[in-house]
Design an enzyme around this catalytic site. Structure first.
Site, PDB file in Angstrom:
ATOM      1  N   GLU A  82       4.287  12.461  -4.933  1.00 17.61           N
ATOM      2  CA  GLU A  82       5.647  13.038  -4.978  1.00 17.61           C
ATOM      3  C   GLU A  82       6.282  12.849  -6.351  1.00 17.61           C
ATOM      4  O   GLU A  82       6.346  11.719  -6.858  1.00 17.61           O
ATOM      5  CB  GLU A  82       6.504  12.352  -3.894  1.00 17.61           C
ATOM      6  CG  GLU A  82       7.855  13.008  -3.705  1.00 17.61           C
ATOM      7  CD  GLU A  82       8.703  12.324  -2.630  1.00 17.61           C
ATOM      8  OE1 GLU A  82       8.146  11.646  -1.745  1.00 17.61           O
ATOM      9  OE2 GLU A  82       9.935  12.456  -2.710  1.00 17.61           O
ATOM     10  N   LYS A 259      12.770   5.364   4.158  1.00 14.27           N
ATOM     11  CA  LYS A 259      11.724   6.183   3.523  1.00 14.27           C
ATOM     12  C   LYS A 259      11.827   6.029   1.999  1.00 14.27           C
ATOM     13  O   LYS A 259      10.824   5.941   1.298  1.00 14.27           O
ATOM     14  CB  LYS A 259      11.883   7.651   3.946  1.00 14.27           C
ATOM     15  CG  LYS A 259      10.688   8.533   3.595  1.00 14.27           C
ATOM     16  CD  LYS A 259      10.697   9.083   2.186  1.00 14.27           C
ATOM     17  CE  LYS A 259       9.526  10.010   1.909  1.00 14.27           C
ATOM     18  NZ  LYS A 259       9.504  10.483   0.520  1.00 14.27           N
ATOM     19  N   ASP A 275      -3.752  -1.801   2.882  1.00 15.42           N
ATOM     20  CA  ASP A 275      -3.635  -1.063   4.137  1.00 15.42           C
ATOM     21  C   ASP A 275      -2.155  -0.697   4.316  1.00 15.42           C
ATOM     22  O   ASP A 275      -1.379  -1.416   4.940  1.00 15.42           O
ATOM     23  CB  ASP A 275      -4.133  -1.939   5.290  1.00 15.42           C
ATOM     24  CG  ASP A 275      -4.203  -1.179   6.605  1.00 15.42           C
ATOM     25  OD1 ASP A 275      -3.492  -0.164   6.745  1.00 15.42           O
ATOM     26  OD2 ASP A 275      -4.947  -1.606   7.488  1.00 15.42           O
ATOM     27  N   HIS A 392      33.209  14.866 -12.371  1.00 20.16           N
ATOM     28  CA  HIS A 392      33.366  14.496 -13.783  1.00 20.16           C
ATOM     29  C   HIS A 392      33.008  15.676 -14.677  1.00 20.16           C
ATOM     30  O   HIS A 392      33.685  15.965 -15.651  1.00 20.16           O
ATOM     31  CB  HIS A 392      32.420  13.339 -14.133  1.00 20.16           C
ATOM     32  CG  HIS A 392      32.886  12.016 -13.594  1.00 20.16           C
ATOM     33  ND1 HIS A 392      32.149  10.871 -13.722  1.00 20.16           N
ATOM     34  CD2 HIS A 392      33.994  11.659 -12.920  1.00 20.16           C
ATOM     35  CE1 HIS A 392      32.796   9.869 -13.151  1.00 20.16           C
ATOM     36  NE2 HIS A 392      33.915  10.337 -12.652  1.00 20.16           N
TER      37      HIS A 392
HETATM   38  P1  NAD Z   1     -11.720  -9.526   4.871  1.00 18.79           P
HETATM   39  O1  NAD Z   1     -12.377  -9.239   6.159  1.00 18.79           O
HETATM   40  O2  NAD Z   1     -12.426  -9.045   3.646  1.00 18.79           O
HETATM   41  O3  NAD Z   1     -11.504 -11.108   4.803  1.00 18.79           O
HETATM   42  C1  NAD Z   1     -11.020 -11.761   3.662  1.00 18.79           C
HETATM   43  C2  NAD Z   1     -12.066 -12.746   3.200  1.00 18.79           C
HETATM   44  O4  NAD Z   1     -11.677 -13.317   1.976  1.00 18.79           O
HETATM   45  C3  NAD Z   1     -12.251 -13.911   4.181  1.00 18.79           C
HETATM   46  O5  NAD Z   1     -13.591 -14.027   4.496  1.00 18.79           O
HETATM   47  C4  NAD Z   1     -11.801 -15.137   3.369  1.00 18.79           C
HETATM   48  O6  NAD Z   1     -12.552 -16.265   3.681  1.00 18.79           O
HETATM   49  C5  NAD Z   1     -12.024 -14.692   1.965  1.00 18.79           C
HETATM   50  N1  NAD Z   1     -11.171 -15.311   0.913  1.00 18.79           N
HETATM   51  C6  NAD Z   1     -11.558 -15.553  -0.352  1.00 18.79           C
HETATM   52  N2  NAD Z   1     -10.553 -16.091  -1.066  1.00 18.79           N
HETATM   53  C7  NAD Z   1      -9.500 -16.170  -0.250  1.00 18.79           C
HETATM   54  C8  NAD Z   1      -8.148 -16.592  -0.428  1.00 18.79           C
HETATM   55  N3  NAD Z   1      -7.694 -17.069  -1.597  1.00 18.79           N
HETATM   56  N4  NAD Z   1      -7.299 -16.487   0.605  1.00 18.79           N
HETATM   57  C9  NAD Z   1      -7.731 -15.990   1.785  1.00 18.79           C
HETATM   58  N5  NAD Z   1      -8.994 -15.587   2.022  1.00 18.79           N
HETATM   59  C10 NAD Z   1      -9.885 -15.660   1.023  1.00 18.79           C
HETATM   60  O7  NAD Z   1     -10.245  -8.966   4.837  1.00 18.79           O
HETATM   61  P2  NAD Z   1      -9.037  -9.256   5.823  1.00 18.79           P
HETATM   62  O8  NAD Z   1      -7.880  -9.560   4.917  1.00 18.79           O
HETATM   63  O9  NAD Z   1      -9.351 -10.223   6.896  1.00 18.79           O
HETATM   64  O10 NAD Z   1      -8.802  -7.832   6.525  1.00 18.79           O
HETATM   65  C11 NAD Z   1      -8.195  -6.784   5.829  1.00 18.79           C
HETATM   66  C12 NAD Z   1      -8.854  -5.472   6.221  1.00 18.79           C
HETATM   67  O11 NAD Z   1      -8.801  -5.283   7.638  1.00 18.79           O
HETATM   68  C13 NAD Z   1      -8.140  -4.298   5.643  1.00 18.79           C
HETATM   69  O12 NAD Z   1      -9.111  -3.438   5.052  1.00 18.79           O
HETATM   70  C14 NAD Z   1      -7.517  -3.599   6.841  1.00 18.79           C
HETATM   71  O13 NAD Z   1      -7.397  -2.220   6.634  1.00 18.79           O
HETATM   72  C15 NAD Z   1      -8.468  -3.935   7.939  1.00 18.79           C
HETATM   73  N6  NAD Z   1      -7.996  -3.887   9.333  1.00 18.79           N
HETATM   74  C16 NAD Z   1      -6.685  -3.735   9.678  1.00 18.79           C
HETATM   75  C17 NAD Z   1      -6.285  -3.708  11.005  1.00 18.79           C
HETATM   76  C18 NAD Z   1      -4.817  -3.599  11.352  1.00 18.79           C
HETATM   77  O14 NAD Z   1      -3.987  -3.692  10.473  1.00 18.79           O
HETATM   78  N7  NAD Z   1      -4.441  -3.386  12.604  1.00 18.79           N
HETATM   79  C19 NAD Z   1      -7.237  -3.876  12.007  1.00 18.79           C
HETATM   80  C20 NAD Z   1      -8.562  -4.051  11.630  1.00 18.79           C
HETATM   81  C21 NAD Z   1      -8.951  -4.064  10.291  1.00 18.79           C
END
Ligand code: NAD
Length: 440
Positions: A82, A259, A275, A392
């Site tokens: 946009e 928005k 996400d 103005h």
């Molecule tokens: P992920 O599965 O990649 O997990 C993060 C990994 O990073 C973990 O294994 C953790 O051990 C590691 N890690 C390394 N350094 C870290 C630090 N400093 N702090 C925390 N963890 C650290 O990712 P996630 O964050 O568990 O999941 C995010 C993904 O899940 C997104 O892609 C999202 O779109 C998707 N998702 C979203 C939904 C929802 O929102 N409803 C549902 C399912 C999946």
């Protein structure tokens, strides 16, 4: 890492000059720009990200300038289709620059839900689960030792009654597992924990496990951003504050107000591979948490300034998710100074019990929220002052018409023409006046 965000005249430069200036300002090597060149995402990588890939879809990658967030200059990455959003954010950030945007983040605590159905005695089940909460939490912590070492992990367990029997699902409870996800958004982490605990939780409750998944209403992971914009024109201050009150009174207006906030927030989220659907869902549910849909940000007229505050849930990660694969998202985080160049961010583990420290994900949330309050301000100011500026401008046009020699009804007619063509200048006024005098 150096990051100077006050790039005067950036919008007037060509793309090559902008790229050179950006590199100079953020201190990244020129080769890092390849991450945002056309085709930066290899097709085979895209094919590994989602299903049924047949190509790629490009959007402009821009930088919003002038931002100071928590005392630090930041170049804000924005990806959006946009027009005007990047300009609006940059302009508002310039107005807010003296004090900058200041933020406060909660701990990054996400909620995992375990639904339990067919519970015969819901009150006894709640008591049994609460009695076991500490043990359940301890066991959950053992499932994520590395997260616990980083200072995160499961921090709370609670249970709520959703329905009493009889009903289609019998007695229904939901257990909430609160998990400090540190720098991760945490969806997969939390889902895995809920999966692992579900059978035991259901068995303690004397019911059957239902869904186990995180909640996107992440009200345990919020950010507050504030800014103060000096505004000498009392009429403008009053108009912006009144527009903010309009959003507090009316959900139809509040939706559009929010928005305008998401214009800034989402553009940063898309640029940094987040996400954004999760954040959108959480933001709107949070806005409606009182039972009425309300604005996420409000503005007040205080002591010659407009004071804005945005409070919203913002679950973002600087590890995991699309960041594993998307080169442009990693570049965006580096450009904004959120993570160091080249290093996929994984800060060293923190000993258990150590005090909370600055986290990369907090910084990303702060920058996205600052962009959100900036685009909100820009939209409100433009909307609220349109009438004032028009007033103005017509006053000014009448003055110019008189100065050009117009008298009587010619003052109005010359002024109207000048305003209509947007060229309120003496030369133009004389031209118009001469023409109207010749053929009245
Ligand atoms: P992920 O599965 O990649 O997990 C993060 C990994 O990073 C973990 O294994 C953790 O051990 C590691 N890690 C390394 N350094 C870290 C630090 N400093 N702090 C925390 N963890 C650290 O990712 P996630 O964050 O568990 O999941 C995010 C993904 O899940 C997104 O892609 C999202 O779109 C998707 N998702 C979203 C939904 C929802 O929102 N409803 C549902 C399912 C999946």
């Amino acid at each position: 890492m150096r990051s100077r965000s006050r790039l005067t005249g950036f919008f007037r430069l060509g793309i090559a000059e902008r790229r050179a200036r950006l590199l100079e300002a953020c201190g990244l090597p020129a080769r890092r720009l390849e991450a945002i060149d056309p085709g930066a995402l290899p097709l085979e990588v895209a094919d590994g990200m989602i299903e049924n890939v047949i190509g790629e879809y490009a959007l402009p990658f821009a930088v919003a300038v002038n931002f100071v967030v928590d005392g630090v200059d930041v170049l804000v990455p924005m990806v959006v289709e946009e027009p005007s959003i990047v300009a609006a954010a940059s302009n508002a950030a310039r107005f807010a620059r003296p004090g900058g945007f200041t933020t406060e983040a909660s701990a990054p605590v996400m909620i995992g839900q375990i639904q339990i159905i067919d519970v015969a005695d819901v009150d006894a089940a709640v008591a049994a689960l609460r009695a076991q909460a500490a043990t359940l939490l301890e066991d959950a912590r053992r499932l994520v030792p590395r997260l616990a070492n980083r200072g995160g992990g499961p921090v709370g367990f609670d249970v709520r009654i959703l329905a009493r029997p009889p009903g289609p699902d019998g007695g229904v409870l939901v257990a909430h597992l609160h998990v400090d996800c540190r720098d991760a958004m945490g969806a997969n982490l939390v889902n895995t924990l809920c999966e692992a605990l579900a059978d035991r939780v259901a068995s303690i409750a004397g019911g059957r496990p239902g869904l186990r998944i995180l909640s996107n209403l992440t009200d345990g992971r919020t950010i507050t951003v504030r800014c103060k914009i000096e505004e000498n024109d009392a009429e403008v201050r009053a108009a912006v504050a009144s527009a903010s009150r309009f959003a507090e009174l009316d959900p139809y207006r509040a939706t559009t107000h929010n928005k305008g906030i998401m214009n800034g927030v989402d553009a940063v989220l898309v640029a940094t591979g987040q996400d954004w659907r999760a954040v959108e869902a959480g933001a709107h549910a949070f806005a409606a948490r009182s039972g009425a849909y309300r604005p996420l940000a409000t503005w007040k007229d205080e002591d010659g300034a407009l004071v804005g505050e945005l409070h919203m849930p913002l679950a973002v990660g600087t590890v995991g998710g699309a960041l594993h694969s998307h080169p442009s998202a990693r570049f965006a985080l580096e450009m904004a100074g959120i993570v160091p160049e080249g290093l996929h961010p994984s800060p060293p583990a923190e000993p258990a019990g150590s005090p909370p420290r600055f986290r990369h994900a907090d910084r990303l949330a702060a920058v996205a929220a600052a962009a959100g309050i900036a685009t909100n301000y820009a939209a409100l100011r433009a909307l609220a002052t349109e009438g004032i500026q028009r007033g103005h401008m017509s006053l000014h046009a009448r003055g110019v018409a008189r100065a050009a020699g117009a008298t009587g009804d010619l003052v109005e007619r010359v002024a109207a023409e000048l305003s209509a063509c947007g060229d309120v200048k003496p030369d133009r006024a004389r031209e118009v006046l001469a023409r109207l005098k010749e053929s009245p």
